[in-house]
Motif scaffolding. Structure first.
Motif, PDB file in Angstrom:
ATOM      1  N   PRO A 108       0.887  -1.229  -0.002  1.00 41.35           N
ATOM      2  CA  PRO A 108      -0.091   0.100   0.183  1.00 41.35           C
ATOM      3  C   PRO A 108       0.802   1.315   0.008  1.00 41.35           C
ATOM      4  O   PRO A 108       1.666   1.350   0.760  1.00 41.35           O
TER       5      PRO A 108
ATOM      6  N   THR B 297       1.210   5.365   0.212  1.00 43.47           N
ATOM      7  CA  THR B 297       0.610   6.643   0.766  1.00 43.47           C
ATOM      8  C   THR B 297       1.586   7.745   0.305  1.00 43.47           C
ATOM      9  O   THR B 297       2.651   7.736   1.023  1.00 43.47           O
TER      10      THR B 297
ATOM     11  N   TYR C 279      -2.808  10.937  -0.920  1.00 43.03           N
ATOM     12  CA  TYR C 279      -3.226  10.119  -1.838  1.00 43.03           C
ATOM     13  C   TYR C 279      -2.875   8.647  -1.715  1.00 43.03           C
ATOM     14  O   TYR C 279      -1.562   8.490  -1.370  1.00 43.03           O
ATOM     15  N   ARG C 280      -3.789   7.478  -1.807  1.00 42.60           N
ATOM     16  CA  ARG C 280      -3.206   6.257  -1.413  1.00 42.60           C
ATOM     17  C   ARG C 280      -3.610   5.322  -2.674  1.00 42.60           C
ATOM     18  O   ARG C 280      -4.641   5.393  -3.244  1.00 42.60           O
ATOM     19  N   VAL C 281      -2.954   4.140  -2.608  1.00 42.25           N
ATOM     20  CA  VAL C 281      -3.291   3.249  -3.579  1.00 42.25           C
ATOM     21  C   VAL C 281      -2.187   2.046  -3.576  1.00 42.25           C
ATOM     22  O   VAL C 281      -1.388   2.094  -2.663  1.00 42.25           O
ATOM     23  N   GLU C 282      -2.699   1.018  -3.938  1.00 42.37           N
ATOM     24  CA  GLU C 282      -1.958  -0.573  -3.718  1.00 42.37           C
ATOM     25  C   GLU C 282      -1.506  -0.745  -5.182  1.00 42.37           C
ATOM     26  O   GLU C 282      -1.833  -0.700  -6.041  1.00 42.37           O
ATOM     27  N   ALA C 283       0.036  -1.045  -4.842  1.00 40.38           N
ATOM     28  CA  ALA C 283       0.671  -1.568  -6.103  1.00 40.38           C
ATOM     29  C   ALA C 283       1.229  -2.937  -6.009  1.00 40.38           C
ATOM     30  O   ALA C 283       1.584  -3.343  -4.633  1.00 40.38           O
TER      31      ALA C 283
ATOM     32  N   LEU D  38      -0.151  -1.275 -11.481  1.00 41.25           N
ATOM     33  CA  LEU D  38      -1.239  -0.356 -10.639  1.00 41.25           C
ATOM     34  C   LEU D  38      -2.508  -0.422 -11.529  1.00 41.25           C
ATOM     35  O   LEU D  38      -2.478  -0.446 -12.628  1.00 41.25           O
ATOM     36  N   GLY D  39      -3.680  -0.472 -10.679  1.00 41.43           N
ATOM     37  CA  GLY D  39      -5.032  -0.375 -11.552  1.00 41.43           C
ATOM     38  C   GLY D  39      -5.171  -1.641 -12.408  1.00 41.43           C
ATOM     39  O   GLY D  39      -4.618  -2.649 -12.185  1.00 41.43           O
TER      40      GLY D  39
ATOM     41  N   GLU E   9      -0.811   8.008  -9.814  1.00 40.53           N
ATOM     42  CA  GLU E   9      -2.285   8.135  -9.743  1.00 40.53           C
ATOM     43  C   GLU E   9      -2.763   7.908 -11.321  1.00 40.53           C
ATOM     44  O   GLU E   9      -3.707   7.123 -11.660  1.00 40.53           O
TER      45      GLU E   9
ATOM     46  N   ALA F 237      -2.710   4.199 -11.903  1.00 42.00           N
ATOM     47  CA  ALA F 237      -3.726   3.660 -11.391  1.00 42.00           C
ATOM     48  C   ALA F 237      -5.158   3.856 -11.771  1.00 42.00           C
ATOM     49  O   ALA F 237      -5.910   2.731 -11.874  1.00 42.00           O
ATOM     50  N   GLU F 238      -5.350   4.926 -12.259  1.00 39.48           N
ATOM     51  CA  GLU F 238      -6.593   5.041 -13.144  1.00 39.48           C
ATOM     52  C   GLU F 238      -6.928   4.264 -14.424  1.00 39.48           C
ATOM     53  O   GLU F 238      -7.997   3.904 -14.516  1.00 39.48           O
TER      54      GLU F 238
END
Length: 215
Positions: free
Chosen positions: A23, A25, A30-34, A53-54, A91, A94-95
């Motif tokens: 995860p 941060t 902004y947070r996302v899991e890779a 990502l994504g 970001e 991820a999108e």
């Protein structure tokens, strides 16, 4: 390093060494899991990482080749645009779905200490490329063979490349990775990096629309 080969020369494949979910941060929240991949058999023997990502869609995945920059990525230095580009890229990938390759190529391949020495020369009036050559080093010593190996190992043979740098697209193409589109990053301008960005535009043709933003 600029490659001008017209016939793709796909490098020998690598293998995945490990996969781990991390995860992420960022300082702005902004947070996302890779899913982070490590590799065996990379051409340069360096410990490069691929962050998936994504969820990829029908189009080729969005991919960024991000060269490590300790000063920008970790310490938030304004002398370059690396930290903001990294944050933006994570970001956007991820999108859209894709991969960020974090490449251990500090200072366009010259290393951390040499990069700091080059900063001192820039303070004396040289631009980022002139400073490297004044140290007897290449303007840009990066080779993306390992990046092509990583993409092939991940099952990627065509990408939408998130980059302002035409050499990255040229090298990947020469290494057998189809670049269907080069997607520019945003312009991350600060009072401390104007000369740096201008040198990238004027000297190596980076697609950074500085006109109208700086005099």
């Amino acid at each position: 390093m600029t490659h001008t080969e017209t016939d793709p020369q796909r490098p020998a494949p690598a293998t995945v060494r490990s996969r781990v979910r991390i995860p992420l941060t960022f300082p702005d929240g902004y947070r996302v899991e890779a899913e982070v991949h490590t590799f065996h058999g990379l051409a340069d023997g360096a410990e490069h990482l691929a962050l998936s990502l994504g969820t990829p869609g029908a189009e080729p995945p969005l991919v960024r080749l991000h060269s490590e920059c300790l000063t920008g990525d970790v310490f938030g230095s304004d002398r370059c645009d690396c930290g903001p580009q990294l944050r933006e890229s994570v970001e956007r990938i991820a999108e859209a779905g894709g991969h960020l390759l974090y490449l251990r190529q500090e200072g366009r391949g010259i290393g951390l200490y040499n990069k700091l020495d080059a900063y001192a020369l820039q303070d004396a009036g040289l631009d980022t490329y002139q400073a490297n050559t004044a140290l007897g080093l290449p303007e840009d010593g990066r080779d993306y063979t390992a990046a092509a190996q990583m993409l092939t190992t991940l099952g990627v043979d065509a990408v939408r490349l998130l980059s302002n740098n035409p050499d990255k697209a040229g090298q990947l193409t020469a290494l057998g990775i189809e670049v269907t589109e080069r997607v520019p990053t945003g312009v991350h301008l600060s009072p401390s990096n104007v000369r740096y960005l201008r040198a990238k535009v004027e000297h190596t043709g980076h697609s950074i629309p500085l006109a109208g933003l700086v005099g």
